[in-house]
Design a protein around this motif. Sequence first.
Motif, mmCIF file in Angstrom:
data_model
loop_
_atom_site.group_PDB
_atom_site.id
_atom_site.type_symbol
_atom_site.label_atom_id
_atom_site.label_comp_id
_atom_site.label_asym_id
_atom_site.label_seq_id
_atom_site.Cartn_x
_atom_site.Cartn_y
_atom_site.Cartn_z
ATOM 1 N N UNK A 137 0.807 -1.213 0.000
ATOM 2 C CA UNK A 137 0.000 0.000 0.000
ATOM 3 C C UNK A 137 0.847 1.273 0.000
ATOM 4 N N UNK A 138 1.622 1.513 -1.065
ATOM 5 C CA UNK A 138 2.348 2.777 -1.157
ATOM 6 C C UNK A 138 1.376 3.950 -1.138
ATOM 7 N N UNK A 139 1.725 4.970 -0.370
ATOM 8 C CA UNK A 139 0.810 6.070 -0.096
ATOM 9 C C UNK A 139 1.468 7.376 -0.529
ATOM 10 N N UNK A 140 2.142 8.058 0.396
ATOM 11 C CA UNK A 140 2.873 9.269 0.023
ATOM 12 C C UNK A 140 3.993 8.916 -0.950
ATOM 13 N N UNK A 141 4.247 9.825 -1.890
ATOM 14 C CA UNK A 141 5.324 9.616 -2.860
ATOM 15 C C UNK A 141 5.943 10.967 -3.173
ATOM 16 N N UNK A 142 7.276 11.001 -3.319
ATOM 17 C CA UNK A 142 7.952 12.277 -3.528
ATOM 18 C C UNK A 142 9.264 12.053 -4.275
ATOM 19 N N UNK A 143 9.654 13.037 -5.062
ATOM 20 C CA UNK A 143 10.932 12.996 -5.782
ATOM 21 C C UNK A 143 11.978 13.728 -4.956
ATOM 22 N N UNK A 144 13.143 13.067 -4.749
ATOM 23 C CA UNK A 144 14.235 13.663 -3.980
ATOM 24 C C UNK A 144 15.291 14.135 -4.974
ATOM 25 N N UNK A 145 15.537 15.457 -5.092
ATOM 26 C CA UNK A 145 16.354 15.961 -6.200
ATOM 27 C C UNK A 145 17.854 15.745 -6.072
ATOM 28 N N UNK A 146 18.396 15.658 -4.873
ATOM 29 C CA UNK A 146 19.848 15.517 -4.713
ATOM 30 C C UNK A 146 20.315 14.162 -5.224
ATOM 31 N N UNK A 147 19.603 13.109 -4.864
ATOM 32 C CA UNK A 147 19.971 11.759 -5.282
ATOM 33 C C UNK A 147 19.206 11.289 -6.516
ATOM 34 N N UNK A 148 18.291 12.126 -6.993
ATOM 35 C CA UNK A 148 17.479 11.800 -8.179
ATOM 36 C C UNK A 148 16.785 10.449 -7.993
ATOM 37 N N UNK A 149 16.037 10.386 -6.907
ATOM 38 C CA UNK A 149 15.338 9.152 -6.556
ATOM 39 C C UNK A 149 13.891 9.465 -6.191
ATOM 40 N N UNK A 150 13.046 8.475 -6.366
ATOM 41 C CA UNK A 150 11.649 8.560 -5.977
ATOM 42 C C UNK A 150 11.452 7.733 -4.717
ATOM 43 N N UNK A 151 10.816 8.330 -3.725
ATOM 44 C CA UNK A 151 10.560 7.642 -2.468
ATOM 45 C C UNK A 151 9.064 7.383 -2.341
ATOM 46 N N UNK A 152 8.705 6.119 -2.157
ATOM 47 C CA UNK A 152 7.324 5.725 -1.911
ATOM 48 C C UNK A 152 7.207 5.253 -0.468
ATOM 49 N N UNK A 153 6.288 5.844 0.276
ATOM 50 C CA UNK A 153 6.108 5.512 1.688
ATOM 51 C C UNK A 153 4.924 4.561 1.810
ATOM 52 N N UNK A 154 5.231 3.329 2.243
ATOM 53 C CA UNK A 154 4.270 2.231 2.204
ATOM 54 C C UNK A 154 3.510 2.129 3.521
ATOM 55 N N UNK A 155 2.174 2.390 3.452
ATOM 56 C CA UNK A 155 1.379 2.504 4.664
ATOM 57 C C UNK A 155 1.217 1.227 5.447
ATOM 58 N N UNK A 156 1.072 0.086 4.765
ATOM 59 C CA UNK A 156 0.819 -1.159 5.496
ATOM 60 C C UNK A 156 2.099 -1.893 5.867
ATOM 61 N N UNK A 157 3.090 -1.865 5.014
ATOM 62 C CA UNK A 157 4.350 -2.527 5.372
ATOM 63 C C UNK A 157 5.249 -1.620 6.224
ATOM 64 N N UNK A 158 4.835 -0.361 6.403
ATOM 65 C CA UNK A 158 5.520 0.581 7.309
ATOM 66 C C UNK A 158 6.997 0.715 6.954
ATOM 67 N N UNK A 159 7.223 1.002 5.690
ATOM 68 C CA UNK A 159 8.587 1.215 5.227
ATOM 69 C C UNK A 159 8.567 2.147 4.015
ATOM 70 N N UNK A 160 9.744 2.496 3.533
ATOM 71 C CA UNK A 160 9.870 3.358 2.366
ATOM 72 C C UNK A 160 10.679 2.635 1.301
ATOM 73 N N UNK A 161 10.175 2.661 0.068
ATOM 74 C CA UNK A 161 10.896 2.096 -1.067
ATOM 75 C C UNK A 161 11.586 3.232 -1.819
ATOM 76 N N UNK A 162 12.891 3.076 -2.083
ATOM 77 C CA UNK A 162 13.670 4.090 -2.788
ATOM 78 C C UNK A 162 13.926 3.599 -4.202
ATOM 79 N N UNK A 163 13.509 4.407 -5.191
ATOM 80 C CA UNK A 163 13.605 4.024 -6.595
ATOM 81 C C UNK A 163 14.580 4.951 -7.307
ATOM 82 N N UNK A 164 15.565 4.373 -7.960
ATOM 83 C CA UNK A 164 16.490 5.137 -8.787
ATOM 84 C C UNK A 164 15.730 5.598 -10.036
ATOM 85 N N UNK A 165 15.618 6.930 -10.213
ATOM 86 C CA UNK A 165 14.827 7.455 -11.328
ATOM 87 C C UNK A 165 15.476 7.179 -12.677
#
Length: 343
Positions: free
Chosen positions: A125-153
């Motif tokens: 259940x990814x919920x909040x999502x945001x682009x991080x400009x310094x590392x050029x990555x997308x962060x998805x904050x997963x509501x049910x697994x209570x973790x964040x997935x970091x994606x190389x853009x």
Amino acid sequence: MRNRFGGFALCLLAAASMGAPVALTAQANYQVIDQWKIGGDGGWDYLLADGPANRLYITHGQKVDAVDTTSGKVVGSITGLHGTHGVALNPDGKLGYISDGGGNAVVVFDRSNLSTVATIAVGTNPDAIIYEPVTKAVWAFNGRSKDASVIDAATNKVVATIALPGKPEFAQVDGQGNLYDNIEDKNVVVKLDAKAKSLVATWPITCDSPSGLAIDTDAHRLFSVCDGKKMAVTDYTSGKQIATATIGDGPDAAGYNAKAKLAFASCGEGVLSVVNAADSSYPTVQTVPTQKRARTMTYDATSDRIYTVTAQFGQAPPATADNPRPRPPVVPGTFTVIVLGRK
């Protein structure tokens, strides 16, 4: 995110009753200037403005609607999704990212034609999502697994999964390689290091169920909106809560006007609260009527406009043992964007 179109208590925080100075109230002066009936069925979650492109992205059930903000018309939709929550944009102007909570995935789309480019499996259940400009990555904050997935853009691959201390809600970046996220069920804000891909601090706040989050990168402040008609203000250099503002009831999103130093909270009871962040007492200087259940919002700094969404609802079905708090159904065709600005 949470139940975006819930909540029923009235927000009765008139700016005059807060003792707001007349000049500042006039300076704020936000009001509803337009309404766009989008229509369609189902619920919604967050929305995001792309000011330079005159576009508004709205998560709407199993699709994301793209609206032209010059005409108020839907120009297309990203479809084939399973229950959308948020949208993030790559500053390259080409790609966007959707947290598809029902599909446990992040969907990458082409902003020129709204076609799907990639589907990336993430946490539950990814919920909040945001682009991080310094590392050029997308962060998805997963509501049910209570973790964040970091994606190389660059590769659209998950490069890290970071455990969080509870259920994550909205997130912000400071442009210096750090991210901040509300942990709703623990009443804390966490700080994450984008380069190290790690959790580096956990800060308690006196604010129940923090959801929406806005950031002031000039004065290094975070604005968390919470239950109980509160907005917590945190100094993100020290991690200390420096103030608590009084806002409307049932907020779920926040925004910040850096030029005017005004913080916003969209409240499900039908108001937008406007807080003077230039005053150390953080008074609410406006309480602008919107519509019930207009709980999510986005602020467009390019046009100085605020967008929120809601709909009309029918009668809730009877409560059952399996569903003790049934939601009322959305009346088909009534989904509407409310536009606020300063005339």
